[in-house]
Design a protein around this motif. Structure first.
Motif, PDB file in Angstrom:
ATOM      1  N   MET A   1       0.852  -1.169   0.000  1.00 47.45           N
ATOM      2  CA  MET A   1       0.000   0.000   0.000  1.00 47.45           C
ATOM      3  C   MET A   1       0.903   1.238   0.000  1.00 47.45           C
ATOM      4  SD  MET A   1      -2.943   1.082   2.823  1.00 47.45           S
ATOM      5  CE  MET A   1      -3.871  -0.405   2.656  1.00 47.45           C
ATOM      6  N   ARG A   2       0.573   2.188  -0.841  1.00 49.64           N
ATOM      7  CA  ARG A   2       1.323   3.440  -0.901  1.00 49.64           C
ATOM      8  C   ARG A   2       1.245   4.162   0.444  1.00 49.64           C
ATOM      9  NH1 ARG A   2      -2.348   5.117  -5.047  1.00 49.64           N
ATOM     10  NH2 ARG A   2      -2.542   6.943  -3.734  1.00 49.64           N
ATOM     11  N   ALA A   3       2.239   4.982   0.720  1.00 43.67           N
ATOM     12  CA  ALA A   3       2.304   5.694   2.002  1.00 43.67           C
ATOM     13  C   ALA A   3       1.078   6.575   2.217  1.00 43.67           C
ATOM     14  CB  ALA A   3       3.577   6.522   2.080  1.00 43.67           C
ATOM     15  N   ASP A   4       0.622   7.295   1.183  1.00 45.03           N
ATOM     16  CA  ASP A   4      -0.544   8.160   1.343  1.00 45.03           C
ATOM     17  C   ASP A   4      -1.818   7.348   1.534  1.00 45.03           C
ATOM     18  OD1 ASP A   4      -0.362   7.350  -1.360  1.00 45.03           O
ATOM     19  OD2 ASP A   4      -1.519   9.083  -2.039  1.00 45.03           O
ATOM     20  N   ALA A   5      -1.911   6.212   0.867  1.00 45.06           N
ATOM     21  CA  ALA A   5      -3.078   5.337   1.035  1.00 45.06           C
ATOM     22  C   ALA A   5      -3.096   4.751   2.446  1.00 45.06           C
ATOM     23  CB  ALA A   5      -3.071   4.231  -0.010  1.00 45.06           C
ATOM     24  N   LYS A   6      -1.944   4.353   2.940  1.00 44.75           N
ATOM     25  CA  LYS A   6      -1.840   3.806   4.305  1.00 44.75           C
ATOM     26  C   LYS A   6      -2.228   4.876   5.329  1.00 44.75           C
ATOM     27  CE  LYS A   6      -0.279   0.967   7.571  1.00 44.75           C
ATOM     28  NZ  LYS A   6      -1.355   0.581   8.449  1.00 44.75           N
ATOM     29  N   LYS A   7      -1.780   6.096   5.088  1.00 53.25           N
ATOM     30  CA  LYS A   7      -2.121   7.211   5.978  1.00 53.25           C
ATOM     31  C   LYS A   7      -3.637   7.421   6.000  1.00 53.25           C
ATOM     32  CE  LYS A   7      -1.114  12.116   6.569  1.00 53.25           C
ATOM     33  NZ  LYS A   7      -0.389  13.262   6.013  1.00 53.25           N
ATOM     34  N   ASN A   8      -4.265   7.424   4.828  1.00 58.53           N
ATOM     35  CA  ASN A   8      -5.727   7.576   4.753  1.00 58.53           C
ATOM     36  C   ASN A   8      -6.433   6.421   5.450  1.00 58.53           C
ATOM     37  OD1 ASN A   8      -5.608   9.991   3.360  1.00 58.53           O
ATOM     38  ND2 ASN A   8      -5.839   9.038   1.349  1.00 58.53           N
ATOM     39  N   TYR A   9      -5.950   5.201   5.221  1.00 60.25           N
ATOM     40  CA  TYR A   9      -6.538   4.005   5.838  1.00 60.25           C
ATOM     41  C   TYR A   9      -6.497   4.140   7.357  1.00 60.25           C
ATOM     42  CZ  TYR A   9      -7.162  -0.950   6.990  1.00 60.25           C
ATOM     43  OH  TYR A   9      -7.602  -2.134   7.517  1.00 60.25           O
ATOM     44  N   ASP A  10      -5.321   4.473   7.882  1.00 54.48           N
ATOM     45  CA  ASP A  10      -5.168   4.602   9.332  1.00 54.48           C
ATOM     46  C   ASP A  10      -6.024   5.730   9.894  1.00 54.48           C
ATOM     47  OD1 ASP A  10      -3.360   2.501   9.270  1.00 54.48           O
ATOM     48  OD2 ASP A  10      -1.582   3.805   9.345  1.00 54.48           O
ATOM     49  N   ARG A  11      -6.092   6.851   9.166  1.00 57.51           N
ATOM     50  CA  ARG A  11      -6.907   7.976   9.619  1.00 57.51           C
ATOM     51  C   ARG A  11      -8.388   7.606   9.608  1.00 57.51           C
ATOM     52  NH1 ARG A  11      -6.686  12.616   5.939  1.00 57.51           N
ATOM     53  NH2 ARG A  11      -4.555  11.895   5.775  1.00 57.51           N
ATOM     54  N   LEU A  12      -8.817   6.895   8.561  1.00 53.81           N
ATOM     55  CA  LEU A  12     -10.213   6.453   8.496  1.00 53.81           C
ATOM     56  C   LEU A  12     -10.554   5.527   9.656  1.00 53.81           C
ATOM     57  CD1 LEU A  12     -10.619   5.946   4.674  1.00 53.81           C
ATOM     58  CD2 LEU A  12     -12.084   7.387   6.124  1.00 53.81           C
ATOM     59  N   LEU A  13      -9.666   4.589   9.960  1.00 53.42           N
ATOM     60  CA  LEU A  13      -9.924   3.674  11.083  1.00 53.42           C
ATOM     61  C   LEU A  13      -9.996   4.424  12.408  1.00 53.42           C
ATOM     62  CD1 LEU A  13      -7.948   0.357  10.507  1.00 53.42           C
ATOM     63  CD2 LEU A  13     -10.411   0.700  10.599  1.00 53.42           C
ATOM     64  N   ALA A  14      -9.062   5.334  12.628  1.00 56.93           N
ATOM     65  CA  ALA A  14      -9.059   6.098  13.880  1.00 56.93           C
ATOM     66  C   ALA A  14     -10.330   6.941  13.998  1.00 56.93           C
ATOM     67  CB  ALA A  14      -7.813   6.981  13.950  1.00 56.93           C
ATOM     68  N   THR A  15     -10.711   7.571  12.914  1.00 52.54           N
ATOM     69  CA  THR A  15     -11.919   8.394  12.923  1.00 52.54           C
ATOM     70  C   THR A  15     -13.159   7.529  13.100  1.00 52.54           C
ATOM     71  OG1 THR A  15     -10.826   9.992  11.480  1.00 52.54           O
ATOM     72  CG2 THR A  15     -13.226  10.122  11.617  1.00 52.54           C
ATOM     73  N   ALA A  16     -13.199   6.395  12.425  1.00 60.39           N
ATOM     74  CA  ALA A  16     -14.339   5.482  12.562  1.00 60.39           C
ATOM     75  C   ALA A  16     -14.440   4.968  13.988  1.00 60.39           C
ATOM     76  CB  ALA A  16     -14.210   4.326  11.581  1.00 60.39           C
ATOM     77  N   ARG A  17     -13.307   4.662  14.594  1.00 56.08           N
ATOM     78  CA  ARG A  17     -13.303   4.179  15.987  1.00 56.08           C
ATOM     79  C   ARG A  17     -13.983   5.206  16.891  1.00 56.08           C
ATOM     80  NH1 ARG A  17      -8.328   3.082  16.050  1.00 56.08           N
ATOM     81  NH2 ARG A  17      -8.601   0.908  15.555  1.00 56.08           N
ATOM     82  N   GLU A  18     -13.622   6.475  16.716  1.00 51.54           N
ATOM     83  CA  GLU A  18     -14.229   7.538  17.527  1.00 51.54           C
ATOM     84  C   GLU A  18     -15.714   7.702  17.213  1.00 51.54           C
ATOM     85  OE1 GLU A  18     -12.005  11.068  16.693  1.00 51.54           O
ATOM     86  OE2 GLU A  18     -10.134  10.229  17.501  1.00 51.54           O
ATOM     87  N   ALA A  19     -16.041   7.753  15.929  1.00 43.23           N
ATOM     88  CA  ALA A  19     -17.432   7.978  15.530  1.00 43.23           C
ATOM     89  C   ALA A  19     -18.332   6.835  15.981  1.00 43.23           C
ATOM     90  CB  ALA A  19     -17.520   8.161  14.013  1.00 43.23           C
TER      91      ALA A  19
END
Length: 181
Positions: free
Chosen positions: A1-19
């Protein structure tokens, strides 16, 4: 996975966890994408369905609950191991409101992304229960599915505003009811 895609993936998971912790399993995917500063298309590229997103969030927790049961099987007295694991499972199910129905459905659907993790957790709890039953420390009239259902029922109670303050008390009653006294 590209670095920017991995960053988005991780950010989405963190945000989803909170939401999902805030709003439950029905949290808006559009809101999750917006809060993660990505487009809805980016969310769907990483997680094509709501269940795929929930599976990514829940799988790590479910797998840790399975590993915890394995550690408890060899380290604690059977009754202590059973009730400790039951309380840990309840704490997990209460983290994300509304996921219990998804987990219960996943047990019956081998095509579900959550199926393996949920069946592994149920089996791990069943082993702890059977170990306690073999020593005469737990009720003989319940099985692993009953244990999983009781955990889910208490999580559901915790999702209800009228009863949420009573969950810890009720969990203690159920944990004690699992044991032979």
């Amino acid at each position: 996975m590209r670095a920017d895609a991995k960053k988005n993936y991780d950010r989405l998971l963190a945000t989803a966890r909170e939401a999902i912790a805030e709003h439950g399993a029905d949290a808006s995917l559009r809101d999750i994408a917006r809060r993660a500063n990505v487009g809805l298309g980016t969310l769907y590229r990483h997680f094509p369905t709501r269940e795929a997103l929930l599976e990514a969030l829940l799988r790590a927790n479910l797998d840790e609950l399975t590993r915890q049961a394995e550690r408890l099987e060899t380290s604690d007295a059977p009754d202590v191991a059973l009730t400790s694991w039951f309380r840990a499972g309840l704490a997990f199910t209460r983290t994300y409101g509304g996921v219990v129905s998804l987990m219960a459905a996943a047990l019956e659907d081998p095509d579900s992304a959550l199926h393996k993790s949920c069946t592994d957790v149920r089996s791990a709890g069943a082993r702890l229960l059977q170990r306690a039953q073999a020593k005469g420390l737990a009720r003989a009239d319940i099985d692993g599915t009953d244990l999983f259902a009781l955990m889910g029922a208490l999580a559901w109670v915790g999702d209800q505003p009228a009863f949420s303050r009573r969950v810890d008390h009720l969990a203690e009653i159920i944990a004690n009811a699992l044991l032979e006294r």
